[in-house]
Design an enzyme around this catalytic site. Sequence first.
Site: not given
Ligand code: ADP
Length: 400
Positions: A8, A89, A178, A208, A239, A384
Site C-alpha cells: 500500500n 493497493r 474501501h 477508521g 474530512r 485488506e
Molecule cells: P485509516 O486506515 O483510515 O488511517 P484506521 O482504520 O487505522 O484509519 O483508524 C484509525 C482511527 O481509529 C484513529 O484515528 C482513532 O480515531 C481510532 N482508533 C484506533 N485505535 C483506537 C482505540 N484503541 N480506541 C478507540 N479508537 C481507536
Amino acid sequence: MYKCMAVNAGSSSLKYKLFEMPEEQVICSGIVDRIGHDDGIFKIKFNGKSHESVLPITDHAQGVQLVLDAIKEYGIVKDLNEISCVGHRIVQGGKYFSKSALFDKDTEAKITKLIPLDPLHAPAHLVGFHAFKKALPNAISIAVFDTAFHQTMKPEDYLYPIPYEMSEEYDCRRYGAHGTSHNYLAAKAIKDYLGGKPNTKIISCHIGSGASLCAVYDGKCVATSMGLTPLGGVMMGTRSGDLDPSVVDYLCDRSGKNVDEIYEILNKKSGLLGVSGVSNDTRDIEAAIKKGDKRAIMAGDLFVRRIADFVGQYYVRLGGADMIVFSAGIGENSSFFRARILAAIAPALGITYDLAKNEELNHKEGIISKPDSKILVAIIPTDEEVMIARDCYKALKGTL
Ligand code: ADP
C-alpha cells in the site's frame, strides 16, 4: 506455495505485508514512513520480533530496497526470487476496473489516465509499482482497486443529478472507496455468520480515520457512502463528508481563501478535528467528552448522527438488513462510539445489543447483538492485505 507481497504505497509511506499463499500466513509486515525526509522510519515485524530504524529515506525506490534488504538480511527469504507476486493497493480504478488486474502497460496507462480523479494517491501508487518492478523483475504485479467492489452499483446509486453529458464526459460520478475492505467484511459475514445463504442484506461500516458505509446485497455492493473521491459520505477524522456543494463557494467568498485552500480544509482540518478543535482521534474525543468539553460533545454527536443516517438510508435501500458489521480503527476499537451508534439506530431497526459484550469485544471479532435482535450486529476486524494476497494467488494460478 507462493510468497505474495501486499503493498500500500501512499505519498510519503509504503506499507507492506508478505504472505505465504494459499495458507494466508503472514511472514512479515511493516511500513516505510516519512519517505522524502531525513528522519524516515523503517519498520519490520516477523516471527514475533520487530525492528525499527530512523534514517534519511530519499524516495520510494530506497524504501522498497530497505524492505527487500531487511527481508534478506533477517533470513525471511533466502532468495528474493521466492516472492512470486506483488499486489498493489490502488485507490481509484474509475470505470475501468471491476476487479483486480495484472499490472501491465494497459493497467498502468489507465491508472495514469485516472490521476485527475485521485491526484493525492495515484502518482504514489505508480511510483511504488515501478520501485518494486525494478527491484523484483521476475515477480508478477497486480493492481487491486478500492473502487472495484463498488462497480456493481446501478446508475441510480452512482450517478450525481448533474447534466448527464457532464457525468459521461468527465466520468463524474460516485466511485466509493474501501471496496477491498467491504468485500472482505461482506464475504466473511456471509460465510461465518449468515450460513453462506444467498440474498443476504448487510450494512458494512468501515469506520477508521477515513470512513465509509456500504450496502451489500447477496455479496455485491449496491450503494456506498464515499463519492467521486474519499471526501464524501459520513463525517471522518479530518474530512467533512457530504456537504451542500454551495458550501465551497460560500466559504471561498467569505474567507477570501481559494478553492484549493478550502478543499485542503475540508480534507485535513474538518470532521472530528475541525468540529471539536481537539483531535481527529476518537480516543482523544472520548476523553474530552468525558471531561465535558462542549465542542467535543458536539463533534461526537455529529459523527454518530451522520453514520446513523447512512445506516437508515441503507436499511431502506436494502429493504431491511440481516447484519450490520463494524470494522476499522474506530469500528473495531471504540466501544464508546459503537455504543452510541447502536443507541442511535437500535430503536428504529429493532436491534437489541449487549453493552458488556460491546466492551469485552473491543479489538476482537464477535457478535454484540442479543439473540432477540432483529439484526445481527458484529465486529469483524478488516483485512485488506489478505484480499490483495488472495488476488495475487489467483493471478499466479491464472484465475484472476
Ligand atoms: P485509516 O486506515 O483510515 O488511517 P484506521 O482504520 O487505522 O484509519 O483508524 C484509525 C482511527 O481509529 C484513529 O484515528 C482513532 O480515531 C481510532 N482508533 C484506533 N485505535 C483506537 C482505540 N484503541 N480506541 C478507540 N479508537 C481507536
